[in-house]
Design an enzyme around this catalytic site. Structure first.
Site, PDB file in Angstrom:
ATOM      1  N   TYR A 286       0.821  -1.203   0.000  1.00 14.77           N
ATOM      2  CA  TYR A 286       0.000   0.000   0.000  1.00 14.77           C
ATOM      3  C   TYR A 286       0.860   1.261   0.000  1.00 14.77           C
ATOM      4  O   TYR A 286       1.370   1.697   1.033  1.00 14.77           O
ATOM      5  CB  TYR A 286      -0.941   0.014   1.216  1.00 14.77           C
ATOM      6  CG  TYR A 286      -1.876  -1.173   1.313  1.00 14.77           C
ATOM      7  CD1 TYR A 286      -2.234  -1.905   0.185  1.00 14.77           C
ATOM      8  CD2 TYR A 286      -2.399  -1.566   2.539  1.00 14.77           C
ATOM      9  CE1 TYR A 286      -3.085  -2.992   0.277  1.00 14.77           C
ATOM     10  CE2 TYR A 286      -3.266  -2.648   2.630  1.00 14.77           C
ATOM     11  CZ  TYR A 286      -3.601  -3.365   1.509  1.00 14.77           C
ATOM     12  OH  TYR A 286      -4.453  -4.438   1.600  1.00 14.77           O
TER      13      TYR A 286
ATOM     14  N   HIS B 234      -0.189 -12.243   1.207  1.00 14.98           N
ATOM     15  CA  HIS B 234      -0.927 -11.237   0.450  1.00 14.98           C
ATOM     16  C   HIS B 234      -0.980 -11.582  -1.039  1.00 14.98           C
ATOM     17  O   HIS B 234       0.058 -11.663  -1.703  1.00 14.98           O
ATOM     18  CB  HIS B 234      -0.255  -9.872   0.631  1.00 14.98           C
ATOM     19  CG  HIS B 234      -1.099  -8.713   0.237  1.00 14.98           C
ATOM     20  ND1 HIS B 234      -0.610  -7.433   0.114  1.00 14.98           N
ATOM     21  CD2 HIS B 234      -2.427  -8.622  -0.048  1.00 14.98           C
ATOM     22  CE1 HIS B 234      -1.591  -6.611  -0.218  1.00 14.98           C
ATOM     23  NE2 HIS B 234      -2.703  -7.322  -0.338  1.00 14.98           N
TER      24      HIS B 234
END
Length: 322
Positions: free
Chosen positions: A54, A139
């Site tokens: 992110y 992830h």
């Protein structure tokens, strides 16, 4: 607060999805980012989720600073492994880099090796400025070149060892697809899976087998993407669904759902946020918040009472899977 099944890690019903703090799609000022965390905290949010992906680490750095004045035992922090951040990139001014408006002075490298897991966690600890991470997710392992096999073969066992050593409290996987998450529920001893966008008012695929299987095996599920990237927050022409322009059919479906929720006196956002908790396997819902106003709204919408006959009408109209 609920405890993730099989662990001692608590999570608040409303979780803070910190992709927004990494400048997801548009820039967020430091002041707005910190105000969002402050307001969420005041509303009772105690679970915060981030990832190196992110904003090339920006989300982790901002979240760590925003939480730095609070007792470490007072909140639960999760991050993710699978992408290492390496120096070097085109640099220059802020640009839309994999969805995040950041200066591309680093680049992401897929790494689901055991060494990569440990290095990723060490790097995240540094960026976050904390001495431990409570939950670690693999992830987007399904997006890696080998279809996620290395993640199951190497990265997951490394997380199990770190959990046994007490370095992390709970482990799991976070993805946008249901089938790979089911493998972690059925083939591993993961505590939790994070399912994004697949258990919402517009997409209930996770409810068919993932959630029942997680409940049967004593696993917890965290749900993300309840607004499907925007369409269920404000359905109108130009709204996005899973980060792309929504089709005419999807927009029409969202508007039909909105008309029913509002006929019951319930804002669409409130119904979207409360919907996942109808399944007992769901422990928390993550919501992206980029300002104090968005954090306050999310807390208020989750607190709204949703009458059971609203859900019954949506099912009768064929808008919800029975």
């Amino acid at each position: 607060m609920k405890t993730l099944r099989g662990s001692k890690v608590p999570v608040s019903a409303l979780g803070f999805g910190a992709a927004t703090l990494g400048n997801l799609f548009r820039e967020v000022t430091d002041d707005d980012a910190y105000a969002a965390v402050d307001t969420a905290w005041e509303a009772g949010v105690r679970y915060f989720d981030t990832a190196p992906h992110y904003g090339l680490g920006l989300s982790e750095r901002r979240l760590g600073l925003a939480l730095s004045g609070r007792p470490r035992d007072a909140y639960t922090l999760s991050t993710k492994v699978g992408r290492l951040l390496e120096p070097g990139g085109p640099g220059g001014p802020a640009s839309l880099d994999d969805g995040f408006v950041v200066a591309a002075d680093q680049h992401r490298v897929w790494d689901f090796s055991a060494d990569g897991v440990r290095r990723s966690i060490e790097d995240s600890l540094t960026r976050l400025g904390v001495d431990r991470i409570d939950v670690v997710y693999l992830h987007d392992a399904d997006a890696c070149g080998d279809g996620g096999e290395q993640a199951l073969r190497e990265a997951y066992p490394a997380l199990e060892r770190l959990r046994a050593e007490g370095v992390v409290g709970a482990i799991g996987a976070g993805m946008n697809h249901v089938a790979p998450l089911e493998r972690y529920v059925t083939e591993t001893d993961a505590d939790v899976v994070l399912c994004a966008g697949r258990y919402s008012l517009l997409d209930q695929r996770a409810g068919l087998s993932l959630l029942p299987e997680a409940l049967r095996r004593g696993r917890s599920v965290v749900i993300g993407g309840v607004f499907n990237s925007g369409l269920l927050a404000d359905p109108q022409p130009g709204a996005t669904y899973d980060y792309k322009a929504a089709s005419v059919d999807l927009l029409g479906r969202a508007l039909r759902i909105k008309s029913i929720t509002e006929a019951h006196g319930v804002p669409l956002r409130a119904a979207a946020l409360n919907f996942p908790f109808r399944h007992p396997a769901v422990a928390s819902v993550l919501v992206g918040m980029r300002s104090a106003a968005e954090a306050a709204d999310a807390a208020a919408m989750l607190a709204r009472d949703v009458p059971s006959d609203l859900w019954d009408e949506l099912k009768d109209e064929g808008l919800l899977t029975p």
